[in-house]
Write a protein that holds these residues in place. Structure first.
Motif, PDB file in Angstrom:
ATOM      1  N   TYR A 276       0.845  -1.196   0.000  1.00 47.10           N
ATOM      2  CA  TYR A 276       0.000   0.000   0.000  1.00 47.10           C
ATOM      3  C   TYR A 276       0.883   1.249   0.000  1.00 47.10           C
ATOM      4  N   LYS A 277       0.522   2.230  -0.809  1.00 46.80           N
ATOM      5  CA  LYS A 277       1.247   3.501  -0.782  1.00 46.80           C
ATOM      6  C   LYS A 277       0.259   4.665  -0.694  1.00 46.80           C
ATOM      7  N   ASP A 278       0.769   5.784  -0.197  1.00 43.16           N
ATOM      8  CA  ASP A 278      -0.024   7.010  -0.034  1.00 43.16           C
ATOM      9  C   ASP A 278      -1.248   6.778   0.850  1.00 43.16           C
ATOM     10  N   ILE A 279      -1.059   6.017   1.925  1.00 39.13           N
ATOM     11  CA  ILE A 279      -2.168   5.723   2.837  1.00 39.13           C
ATOM     12  C   ILE A 279      -2.169   6.691   4.013  1.00 39.13           C
ATOM     13  N   ILE A 280      -3.323   6.785   4.666  1.00 38.84           N
ATOM     14  CA  ILE A 280      -3.480   7.620   5.858  1.00 38.84           C
ATOM     15  C   ILE A 280      -3.963   6.716   6.986  1.00 38.84           C
ATOM     16  N   VAL A 281      -3.132   6.530   8.004  1.00 38.38           N
ATOM     17  CA  VAL A 281      -3.452   5.666   9.139  1.00 38.38           C
ATOM     18  C   VAL A 281      -3.853   6.534  10.331  1.00 38.38           C
TER      19      VAL A 281
ATOM     20  N   GLY B 263     -13.846 -11.489  24.882  1.00 37.01           N
ATOM     21  CA  GLY B 263     -14.957 -11.012  24.066  1.00 37.01           C
ATOM     22  C   GLY B 263     -14.570  -9.981  23.038  1.00 37.01           C
ATOM     23  N   ASN B 264     -13.391  -9.387  23.170  1.00 39.44           N
ATOM     24  CA  ASN B 264     -12.964  -8.387  22.190  1.00 39.44           C
ATOM     25  C   ASN B 264     -11.468  -8.176  22.274  1.00 39.44           C
ATOM     26  N   LEU B 265     -10.938  -7.491  21.272  1.00 36.72           N
ATOM     27  CA  LEU B 265      -9.533  -7.123  21.208  1.00 36.72           C
ATOM     28  C   LEU B 265      -9.410  -5.612  21.409  1.00 36.72           C
ATOM     29  N   SER B 266      -8.272  -5.183  21.911  1.00 39.74           N
ATOM     30  CA  SER B 266      -8.048  -3.752  22.092  1.00 39.74           C
ATOM     31  C   SER B 266      -7.838  -3.088  20.731  1.00 39.74           C
ATOM     32  N   PHE B 267      -8.351  -1.870  20.588  1.00 41.92           N
ATOM     33  CA  PHE B 267      -8.114  -1.117  19.364  1.00 41.92           C
ATOM     34  C   PHE B 267      -6.749  -0.433  19.455  1.00 41.92           C
ATOM     35  N   VAL B 268      -6.009  -0.434  18.334  1.00 40.28           N
ATOM     36  CA  VAL B 268      -4.678   0.189  18.288  1.00 40.28           C
ATOM     37  C   VAL B 268      -4.721   1.395  17.351  1.00 40.28           C
ATOM     38  N   HIS B 269      -4.838   1.143  16.084  1.00 41.77           N
ATOM     39  CA  HIS B 269      -5.100   2.155  15.065  1.00 41.77           C
ATOM     40  C   HIS B 269      -5.650   1.424  13.845  1.00 41.77           C
ATOM     41  N   SER B 270      -6.060   2.170  12.835  1.00 37.36           N
ATOM     42  CA  SER B 270      -6.830   1.585  11.737  1.00 37.36           C
ATOM     43  C   SER B 270      -6.102   0.455  11.011  1.00 37.36           C
ATOM     44  N   ALA B 271      -4.787   0.571  10.808  1.00 34.45           N
ATOM     45  CA  ALA B 271      -4.061  -0.472  10.067  1.00 34.45           C
ATOM     46  C   ALA B 271      -3.984  -1.769  10.865  1.00 34.45           C
ATOM     47  N   VAL B 272      -3.630  -1.683  12.142  1.00 32.37           N
ATOM     48  CA  VAL B 272      -3.543  -2.877  12.990  1.00 32.37           C
ATOM     49  C   VAL B 272      -4.923  -3.459  13.245  1.00 32.37           C
TER      50      VAL B 272
ATOM     51  N   ILE C  47       1.197  -6.726   9.177  1.00 32.69           N
ATOM     52  CA  ILE C  47       1.316  -5.497   8.385  1.00 32.69           C
ATOM     53  C   ILE C  47       2.502  -4.698   8.917  1.00 32.69           C
ATOM     54  N   TYR C  48       3.322  -4.193   7.984  1.00 32.72           N
ATOM     55  CA  TYR C  48       4.606  -3.595   8.331  1.00 32.72           C
ATOM     56  C   TYR C  48       4.781  -2.243   7.648  1.00 32.72           C
ATOM     57  N   ASP C  49       5.462  -1.332   8.333  1.00 35.54           N
ATOM     58  CA  ASP C  49       5.782  -0.034   7.753  1.00 35.54           C
ATOM     59  C   ASP C  49       6.850  -0.256   6.687  1.00 35.54           C
ATOM     60  N   ALA C  50       6.484  -0.065   5.437  1.00 32.96           N
ATOM     61  CA  ALA C  50       7.409  -0.374   4.336  1.00 32.96           C
ATOM     62  C   ALA C  50       8.629   0.541   4.331  1.00 32.96           C
ATOM     63  N   SER C  51       8.518   1.738   4.910  1.00 31.20           N
ATOM     64  CA  SER C  51       9.667   2.642   4.932  1.00 31.20           C
ATOM     65  C   SER C  51      10.783   2.110   5.822  1.00 31.20           C
TER      66      SER C  51
ATOM     67  N   ASN D 169       9.171  -4.658  16.756  1.00 33.00           N
ATOM     68  CA  ASN D 169       8.987  -3.230  16.977  1.00 33.00           C
ATOM     69  C   ASN D 169       9.548  -2.410  15.826  1.00 33.00           C
ATOM     70  N   ARG D 170      10.620  -2.922  15.200  1.00 33.79           N
ATOM     71  CA  ARG D 170      11.311  -2.145  14.164  1.00 33.79           C
ATOM     72  C   ARG D 170      10.413  -1.767  13.005  1.00 33.79           C
ATOM     73  N   THR D 171       9.536  -2.663  12.599  1.00 33.46           N
ATOM     74  CA  THR D 171       8.748  -2.429  11.386  1.00 33.46           C
ATOM     75  C   THR D 171       7.258  -2.239  11.667  1.00 33.46           C
ATOM     76  N   LYS D 172       6.894  -1.977  12.914  1.00 30.58           N
ATOM     77  CA  LYS D 172       5.474  -1.840  13.232  1.00 30.58           C
ATOM     78  C   LYS D 172       4.887  -0.596  12.562  1.00 30.58           C
ATOM     79  N   THR D 173       3.632  -0.683  12.192  1.00 35.07           N
ATOM     80  CA  THR D 173       2.940   0.462  11.616  1.00 35.07           C
ATOM     81  C   THR D 173       2.483   1.406  12.728  1.00 35.07           C
ATOM     82  N   THR D 174       2.444   2.698  12.409  1.00 38.62           N
ATOM     83  CA  THR D 174       1.987   3.728  13.343  1.00 38.62           C
ATOM     84  C   THR D 174       1.088   4.688  12.585  1.00 38.62           C
ATOM     85  N   THR D 175       0.612   5.704  13.262  1.00 40.14           N
ATOM     86  CA  THR D 175      -0.220   6.709  12.594  1.00 40.14           C
ATOM     87  C   THR D 175       0.617   7.601  11.670  1.00 40.14           C
TER      88      THR D 175
END
Length: 235
Positions: free
Chosen positions: A25-30, A95-104, A120-124, A172-178
């Motif tokens: 994915y490119k040019d995405i908004i998390v 009963g549920n999972l914690s929310f992190v951000h939209s990609a995770v 899912i990994y931060d490609a940069s 941790n090195r390649t985790k996605t963030t906002t």
């Protein structure tokens, strides 16, 4: 920058018929998951929670097969569980999972919806060729579980820097963030899933991801016929 994802022969020999779905994915908004998506995820998790109360987890479709794949790679699945089994266990218990951000959040949804591991990994943060393989002694990293994990005789993904992801726990090195604007998503697809079914699964996942994050997506299935996927990174 041209980047390659390679499915190593070591994995194909251990688990014939295994496939890896790759989406760049490119040019995405998390950001924070939209309320509509949170509601959908919550409803699905509540439904799964109810289903699992009377069903031994090992009997849930998709879990037994992945335990078998882990054993074939040399991994004890009772000690190192496939990530989708860990998610299902959490849903069954809480009963549920914690929310992190939209990609995770969406990646976790795909994982429990299709009952297979996905990462899912931060490609940069990726450098050079990404190889999905059976790990060796040197394949280690600090995981999202807060521990140093070693991946000898486990399925692992590595780049020119070193190992970074697996169907057990990611790094941790390649985790996605906002702050992530480009991402690589890997779906670990079992032999029982036909290529046609895999193509539908990836197309549906990429479409839903695009609806939430905008951007563009390149999709490929790696198997014994096509072992390399190439895409043009933006950074």
């Amino acid at each position: 920058m041209l980047t390659h994802v390679l499915l190593d022969q070591s994995l194909l020999h251990a688990a014939p018929g295994l496939k890896v779905g790759a989406i760049y994915y490119k040019d995405i908004i998390v950001g924070e998951s939209p309320k509509m998506i949170k509601g959908r995820l919550q409803f699905y998790q509540e439904t799964l929670h109810t289903e699992l109360q009377d069903l031994p987890l090992i009997e849930k479709e998709g879990i037994a097969e992945w335990r078998h794949i882990f054993k074939a790679a040399g991994t004890d699945p009772s000690r190192y569980r496939p990530s989708h089994e860990s998610l299902a266990r959490a849903v069954k218990k809480n009963g549920n999972l914690s929310f992190v951000h939209s990609a995770v959040d969406l990646n976790n949804f795909f994982s429990i919806q299709y009952m297979l591991p996905a990462g899912i990994y931060d490609a940069s943060a990726l450098k050079g060729t990404v190889t999905v393989k059976i790990g060796e002694e040197a394949d280690t990293y600090e995981g999202l579980n807060g521990r140093t994990n070693t991946f000898k005789d486990k399925i692992v993904s590595s780049d020119d820097i070193g190992a970074f992801g697996s169907p057990i726990v990611d790094s941790n090195r390649t985790k996605t963030t906002t702050e992530t604007t480009e991402a690589l998503q890997l779906f670990y697809l079992p032999p029982s899933l036909s290529k046609k079914e895999a193509e539908k699964l990836l197309a549906a996942s990429a479409k839903m991801f695009h609806q939430i994050h905008s951007g563009e997506a390149d999709v490929a299935i790696l198997d014994d016929e096509q072992t390399v996927f190439s895409f043009q990174k933006t950074t």
